[in-house]
Structure formats: C-alpha cells, structure tokens
Design an enzyme around this catalytic site. Sequence first.
Site, PDB file in Angstrom:
ATOM      1  N   HIS A  57      -7.630  -1.031   5.381  1.00  0.00           N
ATOM      2  CA  HIS A  57      -7.147  -2.406   5.569  1.00  0.00           C
ATOM      3  C   HIS A  57      -7.313  -2.870   7.015  1.00  0.00           C
ATOM      4  O   HIS A  57      -7.610  -4.029   7.277  1.00  0.00           O
ATOM      5  CB  HIS A  57      -5.671  -2.511   5.140  1.00  0.00           C
ATOM      6  CG  HIS A  57      -5.484  -2.450   3.658  1.00  0.00           C
ATOM      7  ND1 HIS A  57      -5.930  -3.445   2.811  1.00  0.00           N
ATOM      8  CD2 HIS A  57      -4.923  -1.500   2.874  1.00  0.00           C
ATOM      9  CE1 HIS A  57      -5.644  -3.107   1.552  1.00  0.00           C
ATOM     10  NE2 HIS A  57      -5.038  -1.936   1.558  1.00  0.00           N
ATOM     11  N   SER A  76       0.812  -1.225   0.000  1.00  0.00           N
ATOM     12  CA  SER A  76       0.000   0.000   0.000  1.00  0.00           C
ATOM     13  C   SER A  76       0.837   1.262   0.000  1.00  0.00           C
ATOM     14  O   SER A  76       1.860   1.325   0.684  1.00  0.00           O
ATOM     15  CB  SER A  76      -0.898   0.015   1.247  1.00  0.00           C
ATOM     16  OG  SER A  76      -1.733  -1.127   1.248  1.00  0.00           O
TER      17      SER A  76
END
Length: 460
Positions: free
Chosen positions: A390, A292
């Site tokens: 997340h 990410s």
Amino acid sequence: GVTGMEEILARVVAPLPTYETRDKSPPPPESNSLDFMHFYGSLEKEDKLGFLAKLTQDFGVDHKSVSELALRLLDTQLRDVATVLQVEDRLRYGLTPRYKQLLNHISRVEGGVKFLVDLRADVLEIISSKASESPHIRDLNGTLKSLLSEWFSVGLLRLERITWQSPCEILQRISQYEAVHPVRNWTDLKRRVGPYRRCYAFTHAAMPGEPLVVLHVALTEDISDNIQSIVREFATLDSEEDVNKINAAVFYSISSTQAGLQGVELGNYLIKRVVRELQSEFPHMAQFSSLSPIPGFSSWLQGLLGQYRKEGRGSDLLSEQEWKEVEQATDSAPGPPAAEALRKLIATGEWMRSERLTRVLEPVLMRLCAWYLYGEKRRGYALNPVGNFHLQNGATMWRLNWHADTSPRGVANSCGVMVNYRYFLTETSKNSALYLQNKVIVASEQVLGLVSQFQKNSKL
Ligand SMILES: CC(C)(COP(=O)(O)OP(=O)(O)O)[C@@H](O)C(=O)NCCC(N)=O
C-alpha cells in the site's frame, strides 16, 4: 532425456533472422510453439530447470556478434547521427535472445500467454527456492517479465464487476482465490458481492474467465475499524438504497491470482481503476482506505520477547509499571521471567480472554505494532509486505485499530490489530515517489504518536 531436450530445442527454437531479413522472414510453423509447450508440460518438475537452463544458455544472445557490433558503434562515434542510430539499432536487435523470439511466437498460439505466465511462475519458484543461481535463469525471468508487463499493461486489461449474477465459474474462482479472509460458504460469498459491497477483477482477453487480480470493497458510512462488521455471517436484507449511508470505500481484500504476474503491479492499477469507477457511481464519495491485516506482527513480537528471555524482562519493551501489571495479571508466580510469560500469552492468544490483561496490553501492543509497521524495515522498505504494497501505491499509514480482527487467525497473526492504509487521492503519487525513492513512510498523527511512545520506552 537430455538428447530429447537438445533435439526439441534445436528443432523449435528458430535461429534469429539476420538484421536485414528480420522483418521479411515468415514466422516458424505454430507447431514449433505447440511442440515446445507440450514438451515442457510433460517434463517432471526437476527436469524443468535443466531444460530452461539449456534453453537460456544455448539459445540466448550471440555474445560474439554483440561485442563486434559494440566495437563498431564505438567506431561510429564521430560519424553522422543517422549512422550512429543505424548501428545502435543493429546492436539492439543483436541483443535479442534467440529464445525471446520463441516466447513471442508462443504468445500467439491458443493458450500461449497463459503458458508463459505459468512458465514465469516456475522460473520465480526456481529463483526463490535457490534451486538455481544461474544468471541465465535470472535473464529469462527478466525477459518474461518485460514481455508480460507489455501484454498485461493496464490499457489491455478489462475491469469486470463480479456480482451474484456472474457465471458460477467466476464466482467459484473468486471464492477459491480469496487469500485474505477465506470465504466460508455460499451465503458468505453472496454477501461479499451483495448490497453495500463491490467485487472487481481485472481480466485479459488472452486468458478468458481468469480473474487476474481481485479486489473486495465494502461501501460504508465511515472507514471501517474492524473486519467482523464487514465479513460477519448474516446478510443484510436491505437493498442498496440508502445512498447517504455510503461515504467511504473500504478495500478489505486484494489478491493476485497468477504467481507469474508478480511484479507487474496489477493490484495497484486495480485499486486506482476501482477508485475511478466508484467516484463515477458515487460522486460524493471522498474516503478511500484499506482495512489491512498485519501478518507477521505476532511472530515478530514473540521473537523480540524471546530475545529478552535471559534478562527476565525486556525492560525497554514495557515500562516497569506495565511489567508489574503483566506479572500480577498473569499472577506469574516467580516462575519463568515475565518476558517469557508474555511471549507464551501472545503465542496462545490467551491474553484476549482476560479483561485485565487486555486492558494492560492494549497500549503496549498498539505501540509495538505501530513500531513493527513503521520502524521495522527490509532493505529500507516496510518489513510488513501488505504495508509495503500500500505504501508503494502512495497510501498513508493512517490508523491502527484495536480488536479489529477477533477471529482466531486475526489474534494469532496480529494480536487482533488491523491497520487502515488511507488513499488521499491528491497525495498518492507524491507519497509513492517519496516512499520508493526516499523510503519515507507518510503516517498519521495517531501512528506517529504511537511510534514516539514506543521510542520513549526503548532504545531500539
Ligand atoms: C497484495 C497483492 C495483490 C499485490 O499484487 P500486485 O499489485 O500484483 O503486486 P506485485 O505482485 O506486482 O508486486 C499480492 O501481493 C497478493 O496477492 N498478496 C497476497 C494476498 C494479500 N493481499 O496480501
């Protein structure tokens, strides 16, 4: 004009049938829905708010009849349960805003669901831009979100794998919607759906050809620690033969494409669904992780350094030794204090060009980034939106990676650092509950170690 609005609303927003006739009254003509959609579509942006305010104020819940029903319900408290349930059902029906029936009817005409998704996107924009603080507009958002959450529940969505053989219009949309690592050209796009890659999207029958949320996956030997190895230019020639080179799935980009479906949690469901898909294709696969970006880290850090402008040093951000090395490396003459010099270096990304500065700043930026992700909060949850996403899904903040994204964007946004949020499948539901209810972030030893180094240095 206003009369036009009142006229169309009075005509197309059918009155709520009485409780007794609620299942017997025929639906209003489809033309009502189509007229509403055309009228709304023809409005200028600034007129939409006025129209929606009128719709929700004048065609909402009949508050008077609801309060009478509430009183009746109180009276029946001592009566038999059948009567109580009966009156409760009347009250439930009475709480249906009149405009909700219209939204239901619109969902049944061609293009109606897409219209309602876009309508919610308008409502969200009105709310986020603070163009209106009206409780009615917020109520409309709630009504739309609950309808859309039912219609777009995971059981009604279709998982589609996007390949080079997918229709051009889908591939074009995949390229257009890619929000995380922009697609450069056809070769780049071909690579992202080619060997050792997977691209999946959720679609819905009511919105054919429209990928609702798109997930890009790299199939790798180990969990990737940098993005260049995933989105680099040249395509590998080999086909996907060497299965024992595939032990990990790395989610390196996820984007939702419909603003009106925000809050419907499509991305979370897509990740979970793709994990199952990959497990059936690669039964031995045991590593699932994101790679990410960390948007916001660089600007957060510059803000922090800016606070120390007057003090000359943010002593608790860097150690004495580190400041000294920064000053030497920048050979900052007794000019602007070190904190300001460092802030400028971060802002321009200049530091990356100096071997020495990079060596000095690696431990500094890694522990500052760990704190930014783990320690900085917004209403108790992770400040960084990608991390929050997340962590809500139950992922573990697993590994910070230095020099993970050396593209200009990567350096500018997050000093080149990226993070793996790891999905330990047996832990995700527990972690998700811990995070959502107790705001606890589950992190790895590496991350916790960096955080404690930061805390040792500072009183923040
Ligand atoms: C990260 C995304 C896909 C999460 O979407 P979703 O799961 O639907 O969450 P939500 O919008 O229901 O809160 C979405 O927020 C998005 O597209 N963000 C911009 C691109 C990115 N990956 O940060």
